[in-house]
Design a protein around this motif. Structure first.
Motif, PDB file in Angstrom:
ATOM      1  N   ALA A 156       5.376   6.486   6.132  1.00 11.96           N
ATOM      2  CA  ALA A 156       4.136   5.942   7.001  1.00 11.96           C
ATOM      3  C   ALA A 156       2.568   5.947   6.331  1.00 11.96           C
ATOM      4  CB  ALA A 156       3.737   6.640   7.864  1.00 11.96           C
ATOM      5  N   VAL A 157       2.422   4.503   5.749  1.00  8.92           N
ATOM      6  CA  VAL A 157       1.258   4.081   4.885  1.00  8.92           C
ATOM      7  C   VAL A 157      -0.007   4.145   5.766  1.00  8.92           C
ATOM      8  CG1 VAL A 157       0.078   2.331   2.764  1.00  8.92           C
ATOM      9  CG2 VAL A 157       2.588   3.121   3.298  1.00  8.92           C
ATOM     10  N   LYS A 158      -1.632   4.645   5.496  1.00  6.44           N
ATOM     11  CA  LYS A 158      -2.768   4.843   6.408  1.00  6.44           C
ATOM     12  C   LYS A 158      -3.248   3.682   6.057  1.00  6.44           C
ATOM     13  CE  LYS A 158      -6.807   7.141   7.379  1.00  6.44           C
ATOM     14  NZ  LYS A 158      -7.101   8.669   7.486  1.00  6.44           N
ATOM     15  N   GLU A 159      -3.346   2.934   6.579  1.00 11.52           N
ATOM     16  CA  GLU A 159      -5.183   1.486   5.861  1.00 11.52           C
ATOM     17  C   GLU A 159      -5.829   2.300   5.256  1.00 11.52           C
ATOM     18  OE1 GLU A 159      -3.963  -1.502   6.531  1.00 11.52           O
ATOM     19  OE2 GLU A 159      -2.013  -1.440   7.287  1.00 11.52           O
ATOM     20  N   CYS A 160      -6.133   1.510   4.641  1.00  8.83           N
ATOM     21  CA  CYS A 160      -7.539   1.804   3.783  1.00  8.83           C
ATOM     22  C   CYS A 160      -8.962   0.753   4.877  1.00  8.83           C
ATOM     23  CB  CYS A 160      -8.261   1.191   2.466  1.00  8.83           C
ATOM     24  SG  CYS A 160      -6.810   1.652   1.541  1.00  8.83           S
ATOM     25  N   GLY A 161      -9.707   1.688   4.272  1.00  4.76           N
ATOM     26  CA  GLY A 161     -10.897   1.481   5.462  1.00  4.76           C
ATOM     27  C   GLY A 161     -11.475  -0.341   5.491  1.00  4.76           C
ATOM     28  N   GLU A 162     -12.618  -0.049   5.806  1.00  5.25           N
ATOM     29  CA  GLU A 162     -13.505  -1.942   5.751  1.00  5.25           C
ATOM     30  C   GLU A 162     -13.844  -1.554   4.185  1.00  5.25           C
ATOM     31  OE1 GLU A 162     -17.070  -4.294   7.882  1.00  5.25           O
ATOM     32  OE2 GLU A 162     -16.466  -2.943   8.907  1.00  5.25           O
ATOM     33  N   GLY A 163     -14.097  -2.371   4.160  1.00  2.22           N
ATOM     34  CA  GLY A 163     -14.792  -2.585   2.095  1.00  2.22           C
ATOM     35  C   GLY A 163     -13.975  -1.176   1.105  1.00  2.22           C
ATOM     36  N   ASP A 185      -3.092   0.692  -7.485  1.00  2.00           N
ATOM     37  CA  ASP A 185      -1.654   0.344  -8.262  1.00  2.00           C
ATOM     38  C   ASP A 185      -1.454   1.857  -7.735  1.00  2.00           C
ATOM     39  OD1 ASP A 185      -1.659  -1.991  -8.865  1.00  2.00           O
ATOM     40  OD2 ASP A 185      -2.192  -1.873 -10.566  1.00  2.00           O
ATOM     41  N   ASP A 186      -2.260   3.321  -8.247  1.00  2.00           N
ATOM     42  CA  ASP A 186      -1.862   4.450  -8.035  1.00  2.00           C
ATOM     43  C   ASP A 186      -1.588   4.942  -6.036  1.00  2.00           C
ATOM     44  OD1 ASP A 186      -5.398   6.209  -8.400  1.00  2.00           O
ATOM     45  OD2 ASP A 186      -4.332   4.278  -6.651  1.00  2.00           O
ATOM     46  N   GLY A 187      -1.852   3.792  -5.179  1.00  2.00           N
ATOM     47  CA  GLY A 187      -1.843   4.097  -4.003  1.00  2.00           C
ATOM     48  C   GLY A 187      -3.148   4.550  -3.444  1.00  2.00           C
ATOM     49  N   ILE A 188      -4.216   5.127  -4.282  1.00  2.00           N
ATOM     50  CA  ILE A 188      -5.834   4.857  -3.357  1.00  2.00           C
ATOM     51  C   ILE A 188      -6.418   4.135  -2.929  1.00  2.00           C
ATOM     52  CG2 ILE A 188      -7.564   6.276  -3.653  1.00  2.00           C
ATOM     53  CD1 ILE A 188      -5.754   8.268  -5.750  1.00  2.00           C
ATOM     54  N   CYS A 189      -7.382   4.735  -2.406  1.00  2.00           N
ATOM     55  CA  CYS A 189      -8.387   4.072  -1.288  1.00  2.00           C
ATOM     56  C   CYS A 189      -9.411   3.361  -2.397  1.00  2.00           C
ATOM     57  CB  CYS A 189      -8.348   3.511   0.287  1.00  2.00           C
ATOM     58  SG  CYS A 189      -6.535   3.159   0.961  1.00  2.00           S
ATOM     59  N   TYR A 190      -9.899   2.584  -2.809  1.00  2.00           N
ATOM     60  CA  TYR A 190     -10.924   2.647  -3.583  1.00  2.00           C
ATOM     61  C   TYR A 190     -11.921   1.442  -2.847  1.00  2.00           C
ATOM     62  CZ  TYR A 190      -8.797   5.391  -6.996  1.00  2.00           C
ATOM     63  OH  TYR A 190      -8.162   6.472  -7.701  1.00  2.00           O
TER      64      TYR A 190
END
Length: 244
Positions: free
Chosen positions: A24-31, A36-41
């Motif tokens: 299960a992949v969590k959506e990144c937040g607004e903005g 590529d490393d899977g982390i939200c920036y």
């Protein structure tokens, strides 16, 4: 399951599940955006939207091109109108004025200053002396010439280069010999001195000898409308025939 393993499974529940085959992949937040490393920036300065604005900028470039069209039209209209007006006005005015003035002035001046004949009439009177007799068909006249046509020494007329201005008849038929008194109106060229010539054909036969003589008053300066008396002639009665 030991307590330490339970804690590890709870910590990684959101990523891999514990002992499960699905993810299960969590959506990144607004903005935010996922790397590529899977982390939200955080996204930097709306770069994607900026690209769209650049495209709009391209459209703006299209508007600038349209502005260029307007410049072309302006150039065409200005150039055409300016050329037509300048060319037509300049050509018409220059051509018409130059042609009319030059032609009219040249013609008028040429006619007035050209020194053409100044013909008009005068009244002359005098005696016409011819000592021989004449016949029924006799013919006599007085003619007028510019003085340059008559040799001042011999009275010979230059028929090759001149013509008379007028010729008026004198009645000399059946003349017994002596003077004939005459008076007449005759045309003269007042632009030059005038020579008067008397002519006698005593028998009216063109094959026989005729006689002529200049007036002793030649040359005469005349004015139209004036009267000149004493225009006398001594016409010889003998003459050598012209050479054959």
């Amino acid at each position: 399951m030991s307590s330490s393993r339970l804690i590890l499974c709870l910590s990684l529940f959101t990523l891999a599940g514990c002992g499960s085959d699905s993810t299960a992949v969590k959506e990144c937040g607004e903005g935010m955006g996922r790397a590529d490393d899977g982390i939200c920036y955080p996204l930097a300065d709306d770069s994607e939207d900026g690209s769209g604005d650049d495209s709009t900028g391209d459209d703006g470039g299209g508007d600038d091109s349209t502005g260029g069209d307007g410049g072309d039209d302006g150039g065409d209209d200005g150039g055409d109108d300016g050329g037509d007006d300048g060319g037509d006005d300049g050509g018409d005015d220059g051509g018409d004025d130059g042609g009319d003035d030059g032609g009219d002035d040249g013609g008028d001046d040429g006619g007035d200053d050209g020194g053409g004949p100044d013909l008009g009439t005068v009244t002359i009177s005098g005696t016409f002396n011819f000592e021989a007799t004449t016949e029924d068909d006799a013919f006599c006249n007085i003619s007028t010439w510019v003085s340059a046509a008559v040799d001042s020494t011999t009275g010979t007329i230059d028929y090759d280069n001149y013509d008379y201005d007028d010729l008026q008849s004198v009645d000399c038929r059946n003349h017994p010999g002596g003077d004939i008194t005459y008076e007449m109106e005759i045309t003269v060229d007042a632009s030059s001195e005038v020579a008067f010539i008397a002519f006698v054909d005593p028998d009216g036969d063109p094959t026989t000898i005729d006689f002529e003589a200049p007036s002793d008053s030649n040359p005469v300066t005349v004015t139209h409308g004036e009267t000149y008396t004493g225009i006398d002639f001594e016409v010889p009665t003998e003459r050598e025939p012209p050479p054959e």
